[in-house]
Design a protein around this motif. Structure first.
Motif, PDB file in Angstrom:
ATOM      1  N   LEU A  49       0.834  -1.202   0.000  1.00  9.68           N
ATOM      2  CA  LEU A  49       0.000   0.000   0.000  1.00  9.68           C
ATOM      3  C   LEU A  49       0.871   1.255   0.000  1.00  9.68           C
ATOM      4  O   LEU A  49       0.626   2.197  -0.761  1.00  9.68           O
ATOM      5  N   ALA A  50       1.901   1.274   0.843  1.00  8.04           N
ATOM      6  CA  ALA A  50       2.801   2.427   0.890  1.00  8.04           C
ATOM      7  C   ALA A  50       3.502   2.631  -0.445  1.00  8.04           C
ATOM      8  O   ALA A  50       3.633   3.766  -0.930  1.00  8.04           O
ATOM      9  N   ALA A  51       3.940   1.542  -1.055  1.00  5.99           N
ATOM     10  CA  ALA A  51       4.624   1.643  -2.349  1.00  5.99           C
ATOM     11  C   ALA A  51       3.710   2.198  -3.424  1.00  5.99           C
ATOM     12  O   ALA A  51       4.148   2.944  -4.315  1.00  5.99           O
ATOM     13  N   SER A  52       2.418   1.856  -3.352  1.00  6.44           N
ATOM     14  CA  SER A  52       1.469   2.339  -4.360  1.00  6.44           C
ATOM     15  C   SER A  52       1.237   3.839  -4.247  1.00  6.44           C
ATOM     16  O   SER A  52       0.879   4.502  -5.220  1.00  6.44           O
ATOM     17  N   ILE A  53       1.459   4.393  -3.059  1.00 10.85           N
ATOM     18  CA  ILE A  53       1.288   5.832  -2.839  1.00 10.85           C
ATOM     19  C   ILE A  53       2.574   6.575  -3.174  1.00 10.85           C
ATOM     20  O   ILE A  53       2.554   7.688  -3.726  1.00 10.85           O
TER      21      ILE A  53
END
Length: 257
Positions: A49-53
């Protein structure tokens, strides 16, 4: 909500790796916030999730909110990564629980340790996070704390004794913190949902229960995590600058008052 964004400060979402927490993370990120994603077990989901942001706007950190030292380290990691203290906290982390009425502990067999686990995860965790947030919020000249509650203590459509008692205590903490921290410009509110369609915790809920609740609401449907997240955004936005100590019920109109 405007794509221009309403929140640009670092925001901490506890239990942010999956379910409602992930929906909250996405909602805040879409509104311009830098998001500190706390997780306990869901490392892969939180890091994805963090990587997608994007690494500049999101950081996933493991911390058990019932452990005061881990919470302190969580805030330190967020400040180091973002170069600023957390200005908004959403206490979403949930002690292990499954919303399956058929498997719940009934009044004649529920044990005190089940209550203790919910109080520990809900109230103790929220207290640790709030206390760790205070120095940074005071440094900023104010802040927002949003606690995630439930409509079950107003309408126990399924009597989850332990979970409901923990959330009712969290509402009391919400209101006493609001009274204590108001002079510091720190607003403390609660957003309470009903059954959400669908989170990890509600995945075990039978379809008939969803249908029955939906039929009882004015909207004739069950609220989604994304819709619930929109209401949480209100309490982090400039539009709620005069609102504190409140409990907003977001359940499609099932509970009134």
């Amino acid at each position: 909500m405007s794509s221009a964004g309403i929140v640009d400060e670092p925001v901490l979402i506890t239990g942010g790796g999956r379910g409602l927490g992930a929906a909250l993370v996405r909602a805040f990120a879409e509104q311009g916030a830098r998001v500190l994603i706390d997780y306990r077990r869901s490392r892969d989901a939180a890091e994805e999730l963090a990587a997608s942001i994007g690494a500049d706007r999101a950081l996933a950190v493991r911390a058990d909110v019932t452990d005061e030292r881990q919470v302190a380290d969580l805030f330190a990691a967020g400040r180091e990564h973002f170069g600023a203290p957390v200005g908004t906290v959403v206490n979403n982390a949930l002690a292990d629980f499954s919303f399956n009425g058929d498997q719940r502990s009934s009044a004649d067999r529920i044990r005190w340790d089940e209550f203790a686990a919910q109080f520990d995860g809900t109230v103790r965790g929220a207290l640790h996070v709030a206390q760790a947030a205070l120095p940074g919020m005071r440094e900023r000249g104010g802040g927002r704390i949003v606690n995630i509650g439930t409509n079950l203590f107003q309408h126990p459509v399924v009597p989850y004794h332990d979970y409901t008692a923990g959330k009712a205590a969290l509402l009391s903490l919400t209101r006493t913190l609001a009274a204590d921290l108001g002079p510091d410009g720190i607003l403390v509110n609660m957003v309470s949902g009903g059954l959400l369609r669908t989170t990890d915790a509600s995945a075990a809920t039978p379809a008939a229960v969803f249908d029955g609740i939906a039929a009882s609401t004015p909207l004739r449907r069950v609220v989604t995590p994304a819709e619930f997240a929109d209401a949480v955004l209100f309490f982090a936005s400039p539009w709620s600058r005069a609102v504190t100590g409140q409990n907003l019920v977001v359940d499609g109109g099932l509970v009134n008052g």
